[in-house]
Design a protein around this motif. Structure first.
Motif, short mmCIF file in Angstrom:
data_model
loop_
_atom_site.label_atom_id
_atom_site.label_comp_id
_atom_site.label_asym_id
_atom_site.label_seq_id
_atom_site.Cartn_x
_atom_site.Cartn_y
_atom_site.Cartn_z
N ILE A 287 8.75 19.23 3.79
CA ILE A 287 7.80 18.16 4.07
C ILE A 287 8.52 16.95 4.68
N CYS A 288 9.79 16.78 4.33
CA CYS A 288 10.62 15.71 4.89
C CYS A 288 10.94 15.97 6.36
N VAL A 289 11.31 17.21 6.66
CA VAL A 289 11.58 17.59 8.05
C VAL A 289 10.33 17.36 8.89
N ALA A 290 9.18 17.79 8.38
CA ALA A 290 7.92 17.63 9.12
C ALA A 290 7.59 16.17 9.36
N ALA A 291 7.70 15.34 8.34
CA ALA A 291 7.37 13.92 8.49
C ALA A 291 8.27 13.26 9.53
N ASN A 292 9.53 13.65 9.57
CA ASN A 292 10.47 13.06 10.53
C ASN A 292 10.20 13.46 11.97
N LYS A 293 9.26 14.35 12.21
CA LYS A 293 8.86 14.71 13.57
C LYS A 293 7.95 13.64 14.18
N VAL A 294 7.45 12.73 13.35
CA VAL A 294 6.58 11.66 13.82
C VAL A 294 7.44 10.45 14.18
N THR A 295 7.35 10.00 15.41
CA THR A 295 8.14 8.87 15.88
C THR A 295 7.89 7.65 15.00
N GLY A 296 8.98 7.03 14.57
CA GLY A 296 8.89 5.82 13.75
C GLY A 296 9.03 6.09 12.27
N ARG B 263 -0.18 13.94 8.62
CA ARG B 263 -1.26 13.00 8.30
C ARG B 263 -0.68 11.75 7.63
N LEU B 264 0.18 11.94 6.66
CA LEU B 264 0.75 10.80 5.95
C LEU B 264 1.65 9.99 6.88
N ALA B 265 2.48 10.66 7.66
CA ALA B 265 3.38 9.95 8.56
C ALA B 265 2.61 9.10 9.57
N GLU B 266 1.53 9.62 10.10
CA GLU B 266 0.70 8.84 11.03
C GLU B 266 0.11 7.61 10.35
N ALA B 267 -0.27 7.74 9.10
CA ALA B 267 -0.81 6.59 8.35
C ALA B 267 0.26 5.53 8.15
N VAL B 268 1.48 5.95 7.86
CA VAL B 268 2.58 5.00 7.66
C VAL B 268 2.95 4.31 8.97
N VAL B 269 3.03 5.05 10.05
CA VAL B 269 3.36 4.47 11.35
C VAL B 269 2.26 3.49 11.77
N GLY B 270 1.03 3.80 11.43
CA GLY B 270 -0.09 2.94 11.80
C GLY B 270 -0.14 1.63 11.06
N ASP B 271 0.57 1.51 9.95
CA ASP B 271 0.60 0.27 9.16
C ASP B 271 2.00 0.09 8.60
N PRO B 272 2.82 -0.72 9.26
CA PRO B 272 4.22 -0.87 8.85
C PRO B 272 4.42 -1.38 7.42
N LEU B 273 3.40 -1.93 6.79
CA LEU B 273 3.53 -2.38 5.40
C LEU B 273 3.33 -1.25 4.41
N THR B 274 2.79 -0.14 4.88
CA THR B 274 2.49 1.00 4.01
C THR B 274 3.73 1.86 3.81
N LYS B 275 3.92 2.31 2.59
CA LYS B 275 4.98 3.26 2.26
C LYS B 275 4.32 4.59 1.91
N PRO C 81 0.84 -1.20 0.00
CA PRO C 81 0.00 0.00 0.00
C PRO C 81 0.88 1.25 0.00
N VAL C 82 0.46 2.25 -0.77
CA VAL C 82 1.19 3.51 -0.88
C VAL C 82 0.23 4.64 -0.56
N VAL C 83 0.63 5.50 0.38
CA VAL C 83 -0.13 6.72 0.65
C VAL C 83 0.67 7.87 0.07
N ILE C 84 -0.03 8.87 -0.46
CA ILE C 84 0.62 9.98 -1.13
C ILE C 84 -0.06 11.28 -0.72
N SER C 85 0.72 12.34 -0.62
CA SER C 85 0.17 13.64 -0.25
C SER C 85 1.15 14.72 -0.69
N ALA C 86 0.65 15.95 -0.77
CA ALA C 86 1.49 17.07 -1.20
C ALA C 86 0.87 18.39 -0.78
#
Length: 154
Positions: free
Chosen positions: A76-85, A53-65, A6-11
């Protein structure tokens, strides 16, 4: 060679057009793509909300990229890296993308909407999605050190 990953995408606004193009490319290759927004161009939006939002979705499902896009791919990379995991990375070539998956087990790819063309974005994203983590001990050890640091500061 799509997988059933599964792939989640956002921008944000600066990555919106590339997101729309990339989403179609990935779906055409058989990927299960979920667009986390925005659905329409929002000229005054801010990237952190989409990244979180995207980072939380990825952390919630380890199979998701996850794939995020903004103007330069960095905010957007700096922001995503603020989410643990999250291990969000930027890649500017297919080879770099392969390395981030193979060595770092990156789970979010951040791309620039303003500095690369569609075909480059597509090649990078496909290379990243089709690369598996090497599973070598040294890479596990390093990722473990990152996780220890996160847990010590959460």
């Amino acid at each position: 060679m799509a997988t059933n990953t599964p792939v989640v995408i956002s921008a944000d606004h600066a990555g919106f057009a590339r997101k729309e193009w990339l989403k179609q490319l990935l779906m055409g290759r058989g990927y299960q793509v979920t667009d986390l927004g925005p659905e329409t161009l929002q000229p005054d939006d801010d990237y952190p909300a989409y990244a979180f939002r995207l980072a939380e979705a990825v952390v919630g499902d380890p199979l998701t990229k996850g794939i995020l896009l903004c103007g330069n791919g960095q905010g957007i990379c700096v922001a995503a890296n603020k989410v643990t995991g999250i291990r969000a990375v930027s890649a500017f070539s297919p080879e770099m993308a392969v390395s981030t998956r193979n060595d770092d087990n990156a789970n979010v790819l951040c791309l620039p909407g303003r500095f690369q063309e569609n075909d480059e974005i597509g090649e990078i994203a496909i290379a990243w999605l089709e690369t598996q983590f090497s599973d070598e001990e040294r890479h596990h050890r390093r990722i473990g050190q990152l996780a220890e640091r996160e847990s010590a500061h959460s």
